[in-house]
Design a protein around this motif. Structure first.
Motif, PDB file in Angstrom:
ATOM      1  N   PHE A 111      52.467 -31.992 -84.254  1.00  0.00           N
ATOM      2  CA  PHE A 111      53.301 -31.151 -85.116  1.00  0.00           C
ATOM      3  C   PHE A 111      52.525 -29.918 -85.582  1.00  0.00           C
ATOM      4  O   PHE A 111      51.296 -29.948 -85.692  1.00  0.00           O
ATOM      5  CB  PHE A 111      53.769 -31.955 -86.339  1.00  0.00           C
ATOM      6  N   ARG A 317      58.770 -35.431 -88.091  1.00  0.00           N
ATOM      7  CA  ARG A 317      59.715 -34.904 -87.109  1.00  0.00           C
ATOM      8  C   ARG A 317      61.044 -34.538 -87.780  1.00  0.00           C
ATOM      9  O   ARG A 317      61.621 -33.472 -87.516  1.00  0.00           O
ATOM     10  CB  ARG A 317      59.953 -35.931 -85.999  1.00  0.00           C
ATOM     11  N   MET A 320      60.580 -31.408 -89.795  1.00  0.00           N
ATOM     12  CA  MET A 320      60.524 -30.239 -88.924  1.00  0.00           C
ATOM     13  C   MET A 320      61.927 -29.808 -88.495  1.00  0.00           C
ATOM     14  O   MET A 320      62.248 -28.623 -88.485  1.00  0.00           O
ATOM     15  CB  MET A 320      59.683 -30.568 -87.685  1.00  0.00           C
TER      16      MET A 320
END
Length: 339
Positions: A111, A317, A320
């Protein structure tokens, strides 16, 4: 109190002062903005977003923390589950090994996280623990392209120099709240000790990160005071946490402030600290839930991702995806150097 047209004019003057003349507002002007926001908060939130767009466009900076030592803290901060003075059910953890920390780092490496911070409980590390954590920082610094931060309690100049040499670029120590409200949250150390640590770090060449926790019973005036006190210290980044009441702490029954008051607080911090990285940090998921997206329209240009010290956050995730859905451009990325 200003009427509608006067409020519009005042907000325009503040915008011009900050963006065109690059001057900071004073305390009275901040209070005036707060008074205006009581009648129309959008004026102030829009101003904060305009300032953020001017200095940072649509970028956002991500950081992640790792609890390298947990619990058995001698301090009595009323918000904290790690204090020996409270009866919280947490897992006590001695100083983490290099392997444990690298395992975590490897999990977030895919990430675009810009900064990575090791956080330890207690007033400060003992000498043996400090030397161990220096070795960990040195290893990460040599093998990973990520900005390293440290949050290890109170500092001496000698320790600050060693951290800098080991690859740490920023030191964190929250003021927590304003100087006038601090007595309500902790009695085992003073806020001045925190300020001295920040000054030592800055004088040594480290950047400094300091913010606070909102919704601990303080009012907006105290939050505005905190923002100005941080400005006076010339901090480089400001994490804003929202209290997550934890069972067993004195604040376990504290009522979380209204989401609109949270958004206004974020906006006022941006206006008072126009060029600083202001991060939405711990407690955001619990306090804001599905309204978190709105926070990024209030001048915020940073986000703490992953888990916190003793509580869990949203998956990276998922976070994001949320940030990208808002059109935000995440800065930087972690890349491993040695394969």
């Amino acid at each position: 109190m200003l009427n509608f047209l006067q409020s519009v004019q005042f907000v325009k003057e503040v915008e011009k002062k900050i963006i065109e003349y690059e001057k900071g507002i004073d305390f009275n002007e901040a209070i005036m903005l707060y008074e205006i926001a009581k009648h129309d908060a959008d004026f102030v939130k829009d101003l904060a977003n305009t300032i953020k767009q001017h200095y940072f466009k649509n970028t956002i900076e991500l950081c992640s923390i790792y609890p390298a030592k947990v619990g058995l803290c001698s301090e009595d901060c009323k918000f904290c589950s790690q204090s020996i003075h409270h009866s919280c059910s947490i897992e006590i953890k001695d100083l983490a090994s290099l392997e444990e920390i690298i395992d975590y780092l490897e999990n977030i490496i895919v990430f675009p996280v810009k900064r990575f911070c090791l956080v330890t409980s207690g007033e400060k590390l003992d000498d043996l623990e400090f030397e161990k954590i220096l070795d960990i920082y040195s290893y990460i610094s040599k093998n990973y392209n990520i900005l390293l931060c440290a949050s290890l309690g109170f500092l001496t100049q000698e320790r600050a120099k060693k951290l800098l040499k080991a690859g740490v670029v920023k030191y964190h120590n929250n003021l927590e709240t304003s100087s006038t409200y601090f007595k309500n949250i902790c009695s085992t150390h003073t806020q001045q000790q925190k300020i001295e640590t920040l000054k030592i770090a800055k004088e040594t060449g480290l950047e400094i990160c300091s913010g606070g926790i909102i919704s601990m019973g303080e009012d907006m005036i105290e939050r505005i005071k905190l923002a100005f006190e941080l400005r006076e210290l010339k901090v480089d980044s400001v994490p804003i946490n929202i209290l997550n009441p934890i069972k067993g702490t004195p604040f376990e029954d504290m009522k979380i402030i209204d989401v609109n008051e949270i958004f206004l607080t974020l906006a006022l911090f941006r206006i008072i600290l126009p060029k600083k990285t202001i991060l939405l940090a711990g407690g955001k998921e619990n306090a804001l839930k599905d309204m978190e997206k709105i926070a990024y329209e209030c001048g915020i240009n940073g986000c703490m991702v992953g888990n916190y010290l003793t509580t869990e956050g949203m998956g990276i995730r998922e976070k994001m995806e949320m940030l990208e859905s808002l059109g935000l451009e995440v800065q930087s990325n972690i890349q491993k150097l040695n394969y």
